[in-house]
Scaffold this active site. Sequence first.
Site, PDB file in Angstrom:
ATOM      1  N   ASN A   9      58.189  71.595  45.672  1.00  0.00           N
ATOM      2  CA  ASN A   9      58.998  70.861  46.617  1.00  0.00           C
ATOM      3  C   ASN A   9      59.220  69.356  46.288  1.00  0.00           C
ATOM      4  O   ASN A   9      58.459  68.768  46.113  1.00  0.00           O
ATOM      5  CB  ASN A   9      58.020  70.692  48.085  1.00  0.00           C
ATOM      6  N   LYS A  11      60.906  67.044  47.496  1.00  0.00           N
ATOM      7  CA  LYS A  11      60.751  66.201  48.651  1.00  0.00           C
ATOM      8  C   LYS A  11      62.241  65.287  48.303  1.00  0.00           C
ATOM      9  O   LYS A  11      63.094  65.651  47.761  1.00  0.00           O
ATOM     10  CB  LYS A  11      59.642  65.456  48.817  1.00  0.00           C
ATOM     11  N   HIS A  94      57.689  71.749  57.437  1.00  0.00           N
ATOM     12  CA  HIS A  94      56.675  71.009  56.508  1.00  0.00           C
ATOM     13  C   HIS A  94      55.979  69.692  57.328  1.00  0.00           C
ATOM     14  O   HIS A  94      56.690  69.142  58.238  1.00  0.00           O
ATOM     15  CB  HIS A  94      57.746  70.494  55.554  1.00  0.00           C
ATOM     16  N   GLU A  96      55.753  66.601  56.805  1.00  0.00           N
ATOM     17  CA  GLU A  96      56.469  65.515  56.871  1.00  0.00           C
ATOM     18  C   GLU A  96      57.456  65.788  57.750  1.00  0.00           C
ATOM     19  O   GLU A  96      58.027  64.693  58.464  1.00  0.00           O
ATOM     20  CB  GLU A  96      57.020  65.400  55.357  1.00  0.00           C
ATOM     21  N   GLU A 164      48.980  74.092  54.441  1.00  0.00           N
ATOM     22  CA  GLU A 164      49.070  72.694  54.028  1.00  0.00           C
ATOM     23  C   GLU A 164      48.252  71.923  54.879  1.00  0.00           C
ATOM     24  O   GLU A 164      48.733  71.348  55.744  1.00  0.00           O
ATOM     25  CB  GLU A 164      50.252  72.268  53.781  1.00  0.00           C
ATOM     26  N   GLY A 170      49.825  64.679  49.295  1.00  0.00           N
ATOM     27  CA  GLY A 170      50.142  63.470  48.878  1.00  0.00           C
ATOM     28  C   GLY A 170      49.000  62.537  48.659  1.00  0.00           C
ATOM     29  O   GLY A 170      49.398  61.266  48.232  1.00  0.00           O
ATOM     30  N   SER A 210      48.240  68.404  47.066  1.00  0.00           N
ATOM     31  CA  SER A 210      47.360  67.664  46.033  1.00  0.00           C
ATOM     32  C   SER A 210      47.171  68.883  45.049  1.00  0.00           C
ATOM     33  O   SER A 210      46.080  68.603  44.150  1.00  0.00           O
ATOM     34  CB  SER A 210      46.460  66.958  46.400  1.00  0.00           C
TER      35      SER A 210
HETATM   36  P1  PGA Z   1      51.837  67.321  47.110  1.00  0.00           P
HETATM   37  O1  PGA Z   1      52.791  67.937  48.421  1.00  0.00           O
HETATM   38  O2  PGA Z   1      51.332  68.382  46.031  1.00  0.00           O
HETATM   39  O3  PGA Z   1      52.334  66.171  46.623  1.00  0.00           O
HETATM   40  O4  PGA Z   1      50.388  66.884  47.958  1.00  0.00           O
HETATM   41  C1  PGA Z   1      52.677  69.249  48.858  1.00  0.00           C
HETATM   42  C2  PGA Z   1      53.542  69.508  49.722  1.00  0.00           C
HETATM   43  O5  PGA Z   1      53.808  68.536  50.584  1.00  0.00           O
HETATM   44  O6  PGA Z   1      54.006  70.596  49.818  1.00  0.00           O
END
Ligand code: PGA
Length: 254
Positions: A9, A11, A94, A96, A164, A170, A210
Amino acid sequence: MRVPMIAGNWKMNTTVGEAVDLVKAMRKELDKVSKVTKVICPPFVSLVPIKELLKKSSIKLGAQNLYFAEKGAYTGEISPLMIADLCEFVIIGHSERRQYFGEAGEIINQKVAAALKVNLKPILCIGEKLEENEAGKTEVVVVEQLRSALAGIDDLDGLTIAYEPVWAIGTGKAATGEQANETISFIRGNIAKLYEHKIAQEIRILYGGSVNAANAVEFIRQPEIDGALVGGASLKATEFLSIVTQTAVIKLQK
Ligand code: PGA
C-alpha cells in the site's frame, strides 16, 4: 491451500515518475517469485502507466480506495468500474480512511458490495485502536467491523481480509506474531460462524502494521496469517522484494 499474498500500500506517496521508477526497480526480481500473490497499490494517478508496465508481469495491480456509486455527479471520486478497468484488487476500509475521512460501517459495506459487483477483489481492512486494545476490546471491535462490512454479502469469493491494529500502522510498533495470529484465528472463526467453515478456511487473512524485511518472518510463519499488507516498507524495492521472497520460502516449506 491458501495462496499467500503480499500487498504493498503505497498510500499518498510517489509522483507518476517515481512510481514508474519504483515498479521498474522491482518488477524483474518480483517476477521470479512464484506461488505468492504480489500486489502493488499505487496512487490512482499512476495506475494507467503502471498497468502498461505490468502487462507481461505476474505482479497484480490494486487501488487504495473507490467510491460505491457507478457513475455520476460525485466530484473527485473514482467509480468501481473505472478501477475494475485497470486493477484486480482494491483496498477498502483502511484505518486512515476511517480516521481522516470518516468512513465507517455502512459506507465500507457499500464499497465492498460495489467492488464485488464488478469483480474487483477487495482487501478489506479491519483493526482496533490503541485504547480499544488496551481496554481488552480487540475482539469486540474486529467482529463488529467484520459484520458491518460484510452485511448482506453472501459470496466472499475474491475477498481478502487484512487485520491491521491501528496502533501498529506506521508507528514502527508491530504486534507480535502470536498476537496477530490469535486475532486472525478469531476473525477466521467468525467468518465460519457468519458463513461456512469451508469459506473460513479458504479466505486469505493478512496482517498489516509496520511489517518490514526484518520482522516479516515473525508474522508469515504463523499458521493463520496468509501474508501481509505492507505500507512504508513497500516503497523500497529491496525491502518489498525481501518480504515477498521470505514469504515464498516460509509458506512453501509447509
Ligand atoms: P505500515 O502501513 O506498514 O507503514 O505500518 C501498513 C498499512 O497501513 O497498510
